[in-house]
Structure formats: structure tokens, C-alpha cells
Design an enzyme around this catalytic site. Structure first.
Site, mmCIF file in Angstrom:
data_model
loop_
_atom_site.group_PDB
_atom_site.id
_atom_site.type_symbol
_atom_site.label_atom_id
_atom_site.label_comp_id
_atom_site.label_asym_id
_atom_site.label_seq_id
_atom_site.Cartn_x
_atom_site.Cartn_y
_atom_site.Cartn_z
ATOM 1 N N ASN A 1 76.125 60.543 -21.129
ATOM 2 C CA ASN A 1 75.586 60.802 -22.500
ATOM 3 C C ASN A 1 76.421 61.575 -23.445
ATOM 4 O O ASN A 1 76.986 60.983 -24.256
ATOM 5 C CB ASN A 1 74.124 61.425 -22.427
ATOM 6 C CG ASN A 1 73.230 61.306 -23.742
ATOM 7 O OD1 ASN A 1 73.815 60.898 -24.747
ATOM 8 N ND2 ASN A 1 72.100 61.615 -23.588
ATOM 9 N N ASP A 2 76.327 62.868 -23.062
ATOM 10 C CA ASP A 2 77.237 63.829 -24.196
ATOM 11 C C ASP A 2 78.632 63.390 -24.253
ATOM 12 O O ASP A 2 79.197 63.448 -25.340
ATOM 13 C CB ASP A 2 77.167 65.327 -23.709
ATOM 14 C CG ASP A 2 75.657 65.724 -23.970
ATOM 15 O OD1 ASP A 2 74.915 65.030 -25.114
ATOM 16 O OD2 ASP A 2 75.233 66.614 -23.433
ATOM 17 N N VAL A 3 79.305 62.902 -23.212
ATOM 18 C CA VAL A 3 80.695 62.533 -23.277
ATOM 19 C C VAL A 3 81.034 61.289 -24.133
ATOM 20 O O VAL A 3 82.153 61.233 -24.141
ATOM 21 C CB VAL A 3 81.322 62.498 -21.765
ATOM 22 C CG1 VAL A 3 81.327 63.870 -21.269
ATOM 23 C CG2 VAL A 3 80.720 61.320 -21.076
ATOM 24 N N VAL A 4 80.152 60.679 -24.406
ATOM 25 C CA VAL A 4 80.351 59.385 -25.530
ATOM 26 C C VAL A 4 79.577 59.538 -26.684
ATOM 27 O O VAL A 4 79.183 58.671 -27.318
ATOM 28 C CB VAL A 4 79.745 58.107 -24.447
ATOM 29 C CG1 VAL A 4 80.762 57.688 -23.499
ATOM 30 C CG2 VAL A 4 78.513 58.155 -24.122
ATOM 31 N N ALA B 1 73.154 68.728 -23.783
ATOM 32 C CA ALA B 1 73.305 69.396 -25.014
ATOM 33 C C ALA B 1 72.257 69.546 -25.931
ATOM 34 O O ALA B 1 72.289 70.207 -26.547
ATOM 35 C CB ALA B 1 74.463 68.708 -25.775
#
Lengths: 467, 97
Positions: free
Chosen positions: A393-396, A434
């Protein structure tokens, strides 16, 4: 050092084992030579143990008992652990290493100062013993909390509380004062046990405020501590083999910590001391209510994938949770047979420890030539037909690139929003670790495949077979 | 004694530099095996544990502490090297295919 017939042979054997450790780590720089490197290091360890056993006056019954018990437990753990549980395993081993080094310092303290005489410590061995005790105890209790968080025994949430920080500061102060007193003034067993207790609590307070997805940083840092603990045990005993090995591991952990921090665009202090997502920008642009995420089903996903020419898979922690690594590989194989070029793009902080995703993909027999890093894929993203995000999720999250004020602002991401089509396999639209909304889900070129990663991939694979 | 500490510091600092040089060359793919492998190396405190047991003499508490350290360090060493090997075999096996 005992002066026996082996008095020079023993230090030379230690030197040889240090050399073997260095050569072993050197070979870890390539997947083909890595297994050999690990064995070289293991031989180095065996050599060091044999050299130590040649010292006179050892208690062999106790030693055989200890090695048998430890070897059995370690062997069973290593054989039975699931690859998805590697972060937990490493956290536990960090803790055991720290504890062993700490106990060596405790043993030395008892030998030097625990006798009836209660002698004062020599300054150099005293400082080494205190450092070894402190680092060892902090590594042990910190690692156990990290293990608990990874395992879910302890809440994975960041527990942010000014009281925690205050108590940690206070305890560190107490520990240092006790250590100074013990070395500088008189040795006192009660004070020494208090020092150990303070250090153990300090380790707990150090890891408690750190959230689940920051665990890669914590595990790497504790790895470094376990090395430093071994090095300080080396100072305690005046043994260079321990000092060299400890320094190597300390350096390794520090480098990994740095890599993890850079991959999140955060400083180490930020990771350790400010619980994530509590920053002011969290609200961001969460509430423009009329955005719609377009769902997609297995059949359509199979069509898009089956007729693509370039596909990337972006694995995240959800892949590990769903144990979906084999499913990804099956789908990728099927696509490859159809002439699709498939790659896996792994973000450095995906998962719960450095390299976590790579191990899972390796377990599923993904050729490492197909693994790539964000820098390799991002410049070419427009040419990617389909990016499949599996449990990440957060890494994209494009906010990291577009909104510097967001909590993840400036974090390097895999820019799947720029691919022709992006399919996100996820249980719901909920926020990632996050705690911020992901605008990717609402983009026109994005499709949401709601469901468990393993199940979703299996269904897509079935559909691709029908094409 | 001061000399021993000082030499120890020299060795420590230089070994840190060697470590930095070596480990920056390890690719991200292998970071998990690197961690578990280096972790096994930090089990070198097994040497310390053996020495503590050896030096304990009649001090019972010290001997038990040494034994605890030995068990923990052995778990670390044996488990660490074995699990790293298990992982690295997976990285290697695909190479042939």
C-alpha cells in the site's frame, strides 16, 4: 589468557576464524556464492569453538550439556520455521545473541567483583563489563518486544506517549549513574542487578513506541546491537575474535538500518522517537467524498494480464500474511508461457525485515533475474502494461511523490500509478500502515481486486488458463 | 591492561570498516540471509560462554550463568547458520533451472 602449550595456537585459530567470517560475508555478495560463504563462516565458528575448547580447565560435562540443548533447540527452530516468519526468527536470534553476550559480561563481573572481597574493578575491564551488560540486556528485551510485535502478542501499533520517552530517558540516566558508580567507586551486587533491571526495561521502552511497519528498521538496528554486544563481550574477555565478529555484525546492522531509513525518506531518530502517522499532515486530502474506486473481477483481470506484453508484480506485507508467494509464481509462470515479460519489483521496506519479500519469492522459486528494484522500473513505467500490487500500500502511494507535506512525503515509491493499468489486490480500501489515504485506488487506470491475495491470485490464474 | 584495551579498540574500529566495505556490496535480494547469517556470527559469544564456564571454578551462580549463555549462544549459532543455509539453497536452486 591461559598459558598452556596452545598459548599461541589459540589466538592464531581465532585469527583464522575471523578471516573465514570476512571471506564468508564477502561471498554473500552474489546469490551463487552466498551458500558457500555461509558455510565458510560456519567453519570459522567451529574453528573458534574448537580453539576455545583447547584451553585448559574447561568443564566438559557442562559444556556438552549446553551445546546439546542449544544445538537441538536451534536446529529444530531452523528446520521448522516458515519463510514468512523469518522476521520473527531473526528478532528472537538477535535477542538470544544479545542475552548470551550480556550474560558473559555478568559472569565476568561476578568473577572479578562478586567474590567475598568485593574488590573495585579495573577501569578498562569495568567499562567493558558495564557496556556489555547494558547493550546485551537492551538487545535482549528489545528483541523480545520486537518479536512480540511481529507475532502479534504485543500491539503492533506505535504507542506514542510522552511518559514512555520520559521514563526511557530517566532509566538510561539511572543505568549510566549506576555503571559509573560501580566502576568508579565500589562494586555492589545490588546496584549491579538494578543496572540489569534498568537496562531490560529500557529495551522494552525503546521498541514499544515503534509501529509494525517500521519493524525492518528496528530488526536491523537490533541486529547491529547484537553485534556490538558480542564486541563488548570481546572487550570484557580481551578476545579479538569476539571483537572482530561483533564489529562486522555491528557494521552490517548499521548499514541495513541506513538503507531502510533512506527507503522511507526518514531519519533514524524520526523512526525511533516519533510514532508514525501522528504528524500534522495526516488528514491531508482524505475527504473528497465523490471519488470512486473501480473494482475488477478475476475474468477481466485475466484478460488484461493475458494479453499484456509487460507485467510487473509489486509484493508487500500482505503477500506474506496471505502466504501467496507460490500463487504469484504460478500466475507469473502462466503469463511467461504466453509470452508476457514478467518482473517482480521489490521495494526495500516491503515486508517486515530487509529482504523479506525476496526470501519469499526465492522460496517460491522465482528466478532472481526477474527481481528488480524501483529504480529499474520507474523510468520505464509508461511501457508497463499491467502493474499488479499484491498486499502493498504505502510503497505505491503517489502522495509520497506529489505531496511533500504528507507523512510519507519524499519516500521513494514504485510508481505503479504511471503504468498503463494498475491492479491492486487488497481486502478493502482501508489505509495502510502510515494511516493515510491512497489516491492510487481512485485513479482511472487503477482497478481494485478485493479479496485475500492468495485466493485472488488463484482465481486469476484459473481464468488465464481459460483464455 | 591498558594496552589490551587499546589494541582491542584498534581491532574493533578497523573491523567495522571492513564490515562496511563488505556489506555495502551485498545486494538487497540477499539482505535477509545477510541478517540471519551475520546474526549467527554474533553468536561468537559462544566462545565467551565457554570461557565463563571454564573460569567459574566453585562459583555456582557463575557456572549457571555461563551455561545459560552457552545455550543461548549455541541456539543462535546453530539455528542462525542452518536457517541461512536453508534460505540460500532456495536462492541457489533456481539458478540451475
Amino acid at each position: 589468557m591461559e598459558m598452556s602449550g596452545f598459548s599461541t595456537a589459540i589466538p592464531l585459530a581465532y585469527l583464522a576464524s575471523a578471516v573465514l567470517f570476512i571471506l564468508g560475508i564477502k561471498r554473500l555478495s552474489h546469490p551463487d556464492t552466498a551458500a558457500g560463504g555461509n558455510r565458510l563462516a560456519a567453519i570459522g565458528m567451529l574453528l573458534a569453538v574448537i580453539a576455545t575448547l583447547l584451553e585448559s580447565g574447561l568443564e566438559y560435562t557442562w559444556i556438552i550439556a549446553g551445546v546439546a540443548i542449544g544445538g537441538l533447540i536451534g536446529g529444530v527452530m531452523a528446520r521448522t520455521v516458515k519463510m514468512t516468519a523469518m522476521p520473527e526468527m531473526v528478532a528472537v536470534f538477535n535477542g538470544f545473541g544479545g542475552a548470551a553476550s550480556g550474560l558473559v559480561a555478568v559472569g565476568e563481573y561476578l568473577r572479578v567483583a562478586g567474590g567475598a572481597g568485593g574488590e573495585t574493578l579495573a577501569i578498562d575491564s569495568g567499562v567493558s563489563i558495564m557496556a556489555g551488560t547494558l547493550i546485551g540486556a537492551v538487545t535482549f528485551s528489545g528483541s523480545m518486544i520486537a518479536f512480540g510485535k511481529l507475532q502479534g502478542f504485543v500491539t503492533g501499533n506505535a504507542i506514542s506517549n510522552p511518559l514512555v520517552k520520559f521514563s526511557a530517558g530517566l532509566l538510561l540516566g539511572v543505568a549510566v549513574v549506576l555503571a559509573v558508580y560501580l566502576v568508579g567507586f565500589e562494586s555492589n551486587l545490588v546496584f549491579y542487578w538494578s543496572l540489569i533491571a534498568a537496562a531490560l526495561i529500557l529495551g522494552v521502552l525503546f521498541v514499544i513506541p515503534i509501529g509494525g511497519a517500521d519493524m525492518p528498521v528496528v530488526v536491523a538496528l537490533l541486529n547491529s546491537y547484537s553485534g556490538l554486544a558480542a564486541a563488548s563481550a570481546g572487550f570484557v574477555l580481551g578476545n579479538n575474535a569476539l571483537i572482530i565478529s561483533g564489529a562486522l555484525v555491528g557494521a552490517s546492522g548499521l548499514i541495513l538500518t541506513g538503507i531502510m531509513c533512506r527507503a522511507m525518506n526518514r531519519s533514524l531518530a524520526n523512526v525511533l522517537f516519533s510514532a508514525f502517522g501522528t504528524g500534522s499532515a495526516t488528514a491531508g486530502r482524505a475527504a473528497d467524498g465523490d471519488r470512486v474506486a473501480t473494482p475488477i473481477e478475476a475474468e477481466d483481470s485475466a484478460m488484461v494480464l493475458g494479453y499484456a506484453s509487460q507485467v510487473i508484480f509489486v509484493p508487500g506485507y500482505g503477500l506474506a500474511v496471505a502466504q501467496a508467494q507460490h500463487r504469484v509464481r504460478e500466475l507469473a509462470d502462466l503469463l511467461t508461457e504466453r509470452g508476457v515479460s514478467v518482473r517482480y519489483c521489490v521495494h526495500p521496506v516491503a515486508g517486515r525485515m530487509p529482504g523479506h519479500m525476496n526470501v519469499l519469492l526465492a522460496e517460491a522459486n522465482v528466478p532472481y533475474e526477474q527481481l528488480c528494484e524501483p529504480e529499474d522500473v520507474n523510468p520505464d513505467m509508461e511501457n508497463i502494461d499491467v502493474a499488479v500490487v499484491v498486499g502493498a500500500n504505502d510503497v505505491v502511494n503517489p502522495l509520497a511523490r506529489d505531496d511533500p507535506s504528507s507523512p510519507i512525503g519524499g519516500m521513494p515509491i514504485i510508481e505503479t500509478d504511471r503504468a498503463k493499468t494498475c491492479i491492486v489486490i487488497k481486502r478493502s480500501l482501508s489505509v495502510g500502515y502510515a494511516g493515510i489515504d491512497n489516491p492510487l485506488f481512485y485513479l482511472r487506470n487503477n482497478r481494485m481486486f478485493f479479496g485475500d491475495a492468495s485466493d485472488a491470485l488463484a482465481r486469476i490464474t484459473e481464468e488465464v488458463k481459460q483464455l | 591492561m591498558e594496552g589490551t584495551l587499546l589494541i582491542g579498540l584498534y581491532v574493533f574500529v578497523l573491523a567495522m570498516f571492513v564490515g562496511f566495505e563488505l556489506i555495502t556490496k551485498v545486494p538487497p535480494t540477499l539482505h535477509t540471509p545477510l541478517m540471519s547469517g551475520s546474526n549467527a556470527i554474533s553468536g561468537i559469544s559462544i566462545v565467551g560462554a565457554l570461557l565463563v564456564i571454564g573460569r567459574a571454578g566453585d562459583a555456582v551462580l557463575m557456572r549457571w550463568i555461563g551455561l545459560a549463555a552457552l545455550i543461548l549462544a549455541t541456539i543462535n549459532v546453530v539455528g542462525g547458520f542452518l536457517v541461512t543455509d536453508r534460505m540460500l539453497q532456495m536462492f541457489k536452486s533456481k539458478d540451475a533451472s
